[in-house]
Design an enzyme around this catalytic site. Structure first.
Site, PDB file in Angstrom:
ATOM      1  N   GLU A  14       7.282   2.944   8.929  1.00  0.00           N
ATOM      2  CA  GLU A  14       8.054   2.788   7.708  1.00  0.00           C
ATOM      3  C   GLU A  14       8.064   4.075   6.901  1.00  0.00           C
ATOM      4  O   GLU A  14       7.038   4.647   6.629  1.00  0.00           O
ATOM      5  CB  GLU A  14       7.426   1.668   6.859  1.00  0.00           C
ATOM      6  CG  GLU A  14       8.315   1.076   5.834  1.00  0.00           C
ATOM      7  CD  GLU A  14       9.505   0.389   6.472  1.00  0.00           C
ATOM      8  OE1 GLU A  14      10.611   0.649   5.996  1.00  0.00           O
ATOM      9  OE2 GLU A  14       9.326  -0.371   7.414  1.00  0.00           O
ATOM     10  N   CYS A  61      11.999  -2.268   2.959  1.00  0.00           N
ATOM     11  CA  CYS A  61      10.736  -2.066   3.652  1.00  0.00           C
ATOM     12  C   CYS A  61      10.414  -3.259   4.531  1.00  0.00           C
ATOM     13  O   CYS A  61      10.550  -4.397   4.112  1.00  0.00           O
ATOM     14  CB  CYS A  61       9.617  -1.849   2.642  1.00  0.00           C
ATOM     15  SG  CYS A  61       8.011  -1.625   3.406  1.00  0.00           S
ATOM     16  N   CYS A  64       5.995  -4.111   3.490  1.00  0.00           N
ATOM     17  CA  CYS A  64       5.858  -5.029   2.344  1.00  0.00           C
ATOM     18  C   CYS A  64       7.154  -5.821   2.278  1.00  0.00           C
ATOM     19  O   CYS A  64       8.069  -5.472   1.558  1.00  0.00           O
ATOM     20  CB  CYS A  64       5.529  -4.343   1.039  1.00  0.00           C
ATOM     21  SG  CYS A  64       6.076  -2.667   0.846  1.00  0.00           S
ATOM     22  N   HIS A  68      10.297  -6.456  -2.549  1.00  0.00           N
ATOM     23  CA  HIS A  68      11.579  -6.046  -3.120  1.00  0.00           C
ATOM     24  C   HIS A  68      12.464  -7.252  -3.417  1.00  0.00           C
ATOM     25  O   HIS A  68      13.199  -7.258  -4.394  1.00  0.00           O
ATOM     26  CB  HIS A  68      12.280  -5.050  -2.200  1.00  0.00           C
ATOM     27  CG  HIS A  68      11.581  -3.728  -2.164  1.00  0.00           C
ATOM     28  ND1 HIS A  68      11.650  -2.842  -3.221  1.00  0.00           N
ATOM     29  CD2 HIS A  68      10.771  -3.165  -1.247  1.00  0.00           C
ATOM     30  CE1 HIS A  68      10.914  -1.776  -2.930  1.00  0.00           C
ATOM     31  NE2 HIS A  68      10.368  -1.953  -1.749  1.00  0.00           N
ATOM     32  N   ARG A 484       1.139  -1.393  -2.769  1.00  0.00           N
ATOM     33  CA  ARG A 484       0.992   0.040  -3.023  1.00  0.00           C
ATOM     34  C   ARG A 484       1.123   0.426  -4.479  1.00  0.00           C
ATOM     35  O   ARG A 484       0.960   1.594  -4.812  1.00  0.00           O
ATOM     36  CB  ARG A 484       2.027   0.814  -2.213  1.00  0.00           C
ATOM     37  CG  ARG A 484       1.668   0.884  -0.791  1.00  0.00           C
ATOM     38  CD  ARG A 484       2.850   0.963   0.141  1.00  0.00           C
ATOM     39  NE  ARG A 484       2.380   0.577   1.450  1.00  0.00           N
ATOM     40  CZ  ARG A 484       2.335  -0.684   1.874  1.00  0.00           C
ATOM     41  NH1 ARG A 484       2.806  -1.651   1.127  1.00  0.00           N
ATOM     42  NH2 ARG A 484       1.828  -0.960   3.048  1.00  0.00           N
ATOM     43  N   SER A 507       5.774   4.177  -4.129  1.00  0.00           N
ATOM     44  CA  SER A 507       5.651   5.496  -3.516  1.00  0.00           C
ATOM     45  C   SER A 507       6.538   6.526  -4.200  1.00  0.00           C
ATOM     46  O   SER A 507       6.368   7.722  -3.984  1.00  0.00           O
ATOM     47  CB  SER A 507       5.928   5.414  -2.009  1.00  0.00           C
ATOM     48  OG  SER A 507       4.932   4.618  -1.394  1.00  0.00           O
ATOM     49  N   CYS A 551       2.429   3.892   3.221  1.00  0.00           N
ATOM     50  CA  CYS A 551       3.447   3.048   3.837  1.00  0.00           C
ATOM     51  C   CYS A 551       4.350   3.870   4.724  1.00  0.00           C
ATOM     52  O   CYS A 551       5.542   3.695   4.774  1.00  0.00           O
ATOM     53  CB  CYS A 551       4.275   2.315   2.789  1.00  0.00           C
ATOM     54  SG  CYS A 551       5.328   1.047   3.483  1.00  0.00           S
ATOM     55  N   CYS A 554       2.909   9.120   9.906  1.00  0.00           N
ATOM     56  CA  CYS A 554       3.255  10.539   9.849  1.00  0.00           C
ATOM     57  C   CYS A 554       2.871  11.224  11.148  1.00  0.00           C
ATOM     58  O   CYS A 554       1.999  10.783  11.869  1.00  0.00           O
ATOM     59  CB  CYS A 554       2.475  11.240   8.743  1.00  0.00           C
ATOM     60  SG  CYS A 554       2.415  10.325   7.233  1.00  0.00           S
TER      61      CYS A 554
END
Lengths: 572, 157
Positions: A14, A61, A64, A68, A484, A507, A551, A554
């Protein structure tokens, strides 16, 4: 000349985050955080029916998966003056709690633990000693010497055949790993137990929301019919299952997650003074016990802390244009009135203005715009949001459950309150709040069952469902606390359609670029002074970034001072 | 009747050829198959697929791969460990490999077959397959028929 580390995106779980970090003499001296993918869902929802928006923005997302949609229905209800029935509030709270418990446990074990737990070292553990340690910190039943010996055997087979698989991307053997083999083995065991457990708890979302991920919400309440005797409704059997799942979740948190965090922490006390970053904390609060319009009833209280001054909690009003502003000075957008001034979200704009280099590129021009993330500020201050902010606001307000949890942990670990302002503090705060949420979930559940027993099966208020009943112009804000951190959706409804819609997600607060005044946001600030023992294996950077639960998965790319690509690793 | 077998298509539907596993499963599902063969569009579900995979003793995964073979090349392998998988299973590879490794460590790994369809790079934001990849459908279908026949013979039917 400082080396620059680049932590760059890969489309995996994500989000898309890139962090460029300058390292000098083994320490981070500056950091830049960049969102490299545009969201722009704000433009997609324009002109649509406000009752449909939750279904679009919920897809922002997949991790989570509820937050939203929740913020969206609240925003529209707030604009139109819709009050939802108590049962709908309770079901939303149960969805919220489920999301937290699942998300925090998964984050700790599957996205963060391997920054602290050395898998390879676990093969050297003594199963008997491991069992003794496990039994001394918890009454979790899966703690026998045989249990650990069996797991170790599978792990040995796995590693000796050269198959690190799931764990292949770790920096095993790095001197920054400090745990004894036995605690590493406990960590591996619980990594796997958590994997099994997490697929159960999310069933609560499917029961109340019809599916998971992205369960259904409804403007005016929840789209779930309760009828204890009806096979196709949420009946007695399904309600009992929810109760069972929540009790199991509470056990897992109390017997596994929290004891593990407390067992790992003493080996990493140096991280109690690293990664603190900003000294300002913001929480919108959530989990209403007397309706969303009464923030004083929230289990997670609303408030802001400035300069780490825990003697004063500032009032936060998300409808006050003088409090919350978003800047685009360093973001790839432009504002009609110029990019130096902030905008309150009801008047917000999302006009793209990409000025960055064409990918692939080595480094961003951080003097100019360098991110798709805007920069929100509260009364001009950069704020950290998330578990630490929520725990600090509750603690500073002297709320009983918060002070007990925080003081209890500090005493157990024998560290002063300043230890909270750190990478370790953030990680511990996440575990402690999970414990609170697991308790509250059962309170909400009991209340829901009581209401149903008393004959109250109302789940939605449809009085203002028809657009004819709405005013020509309405503005609303829906706030929540995503796992978060502070999340809010602002909506402007004109002639029964969405005229403007703006999201400020957690974020965004934490990962944003600098503001017009050059102030760093949470990630950028928290990385300063982070030690980097071996630039080939920058596990220290990951510890702090992951402590925010960014979230996003990387990939770490490492560049030397000439910008040469020397290293490329996928990291959870 | 053989043991319950799951045909699991994975990939991202919005990335063109990358989503071939999902597209093929959606197509295959519409045809006639024995009732012990079940189909699932696994999308980019990652760990969410764990509970589904645990339910089946035999799992056949359909997925795109960038293994250097020409576009549309079909391959059947029986991987044991995560690293037996072709080097780049595109953007979602980590999820799949992690899933298999976890099942292994949990001591619950099913009998896994992997049918890969070779693709060349990822196309952004399209739901259409290229012709060469789309043409692989019949071969995948044939492979599944053969495989299901083998699974049947194994239990002596």
């Amino acid at each position: 000349m400082a080396d620059r580390l680049v932590i760059d995106p890969i489309t995996r779980i994500e989000g898309h985050l890139r962090v460029e970090v300058e390292v000098q003499d083994g320490k981070v001296v500056d950091a830049y955080s960049s969102g490299t993918m545009v969201r722009l869902i704000e433009e997609i929802v324009k002109g649509r029916d406000p009752r449909d928006i939750w279904a679009f923005v919920g897809r922002v997302c997949g991790v989570c998966t509820t937050v939203h949609s929740l913020a969206s229905v609240r925003s529209v209800e707030n604009a139109l003056g819709i009050k939802i029935p108590p049962n709908a509030e309770l079901v939303r709270n149960l969805m919220f709690c489920t999301q937290y418990i699942h998300d925090h446990v998964v984050h700790f074990y599957h996205l963060h633990a391997l920054d602290w737990v050395d898998i390879v070292s676990a093969t050297k553990a003594d199963p008997l000693k491991t069992s003794e340690i496990a039994e001394s910190i918890s009454n979790y039943p899966k703690s026998s010497p045989k249990y650990f010996a069996d797991l170790q055997k599978r792990l040995n087979g796995f590693i000796s055949s050269g198959q690190l698989g799931i764990f292949a991307n770790g920096y095993w053997g790095h001197p920054a790993y400090k745990l004894p083999p036995e605690i590493n083995l406990i960590g591996v065991a619980h990594y796997l137990d958590a994997l099994e457990w997490q697929k159960e708890i999310v069933k609560v979302h499917a029961i109340f929301g019809g599916k998971n991920p992205h369960p259904n919400y409804l403007v005016g309440g929840m789209a779930c019919a309760i009828n204890v005797d009806e096979a196709n409704a949420i009946n007695a059997e399904r309600l009992a299952m929810v109760g069972q799942l929540l009790r199991q979740a509470k056990d897992f948190v109390n017997q596994v997650y929290v004891p593990d965090v407390l067992a790992v922490a003493p080996h990493y006390f140096d991280w109690a003074s690293i990664g603190g970053g900003l000294s300002n904390y913001l929480s919108y609060g959530d989990l209403p016990t007397n309706g969303y319009n009464d923030p004083s009833s929230f289990k997670f209280p609303r408030g802001a802390i400035l300069n780490r001054d825990l003697s004063k909690v500032h009032e936060v009003d998300p409808t006050d244009p003088s409090q919350i502003q978003e800047y685009v000075k360093h973001s790839w957008y432009s504002y009609t009135e110029g990019d130096d001034k902030g905008k309150f979200p009801w008047d917000g704009e999302t006009k793209m203005n990409f000025t960055g280099p064409e990918p692939p590129y080595d480094q961003l021009n951080v003097e100019d715009k360098y991110s798709w993330v805007k920069t929100p500020r509260w009364k001009g201050n950069p704020m950290e949001v998330g578990p630490l902010s929520r725990m600090l606001v509750g603690y500073a307000l002297g709320k009983d459950e918060f002070t007990k949890a925080v003081d209890g942990a500090l005493k157990y670990l024998g560290v002063p309150a300043e230890a909270l302002f750190s990478t370790l503090g953030r990680t511990a705060a996440r575990a402690l709040e999970t414990q609170l949420v697991a308790n509250w979930a059962l309170e909400f559940y009991d209340q829901l069952i009581l209401n149903i027993k008393n004959g109250d099966e109302r789940m939605a208020n449809m009085e203002l469902w028809e657009p004819e009943s709405w005013p020509d112009l309405a503005k609303g804000v829906g706030t929540t606390e995503a796992p978060r951190g502070a999340l809010a959706h602002w909506s402007v409804i004109k002639e029964r359609k969405i005229e403007n819609y703006q999201l400020i997600v957690p974020s965004t607060w934490n990962s944003s670029p600098r503001d017009a005044a050059g102030q760093r946001s949470a990630y950028e600030e928290a990385l300063l002074n982070t030690p980097v023992e071996n630039p080939e294996q920058p596990v220290e950077i990951l510890r702090t970034i992951h402590s925010f639960d960014p979230c996003m998965a990387c990939a770490v790319h490492l560049y030397d001072e000439k910008g040469e690509h020397v290293h490329n690793l996928n990291v959870f | 009747m053989s043991e319950p077998t799951l045909i699991l298509g994975i990939g991202n539907l919005l990335l063109g050829n990358e989503g071939v596993g999902v597209q093929f499963v959606q197509q295959l599902e519409k045809e006639e198959w024995p009732d012990w063969i079940h189909f699932l569009d696994g999308g980019t579900g990652g760990f969410h697929l764990l509970s589904e995979m645990e339910k089946y003793p035999v799992v056949v995964i359909l997925d795109a791969t960038m293994d250097g073979n020409p576009e549309g090349h079909v391959n059947l392998i029986q991987p044991k460990f995560a690293s037996d998988y072709p080097p780049t299973l595109s953007a979602h590879d980590v999820g799949l490999k992690d899933l298999i490794s976890s099942l292994y460590l949990l001591g619950k790994v099913p009998e896994v077959y992997l049918i890969t369809i070779s693709i060349e790079g990822i196309q952004p934001m399209t739901m259409n397959l290229t012709e060469k990849v789309n043409n692989a459908y019949n071969e995948v279908r044939k492979l599944l028929k053969t495989l299901s026949g083998k699974l049947l013979r194994r239990v002596g039917v």
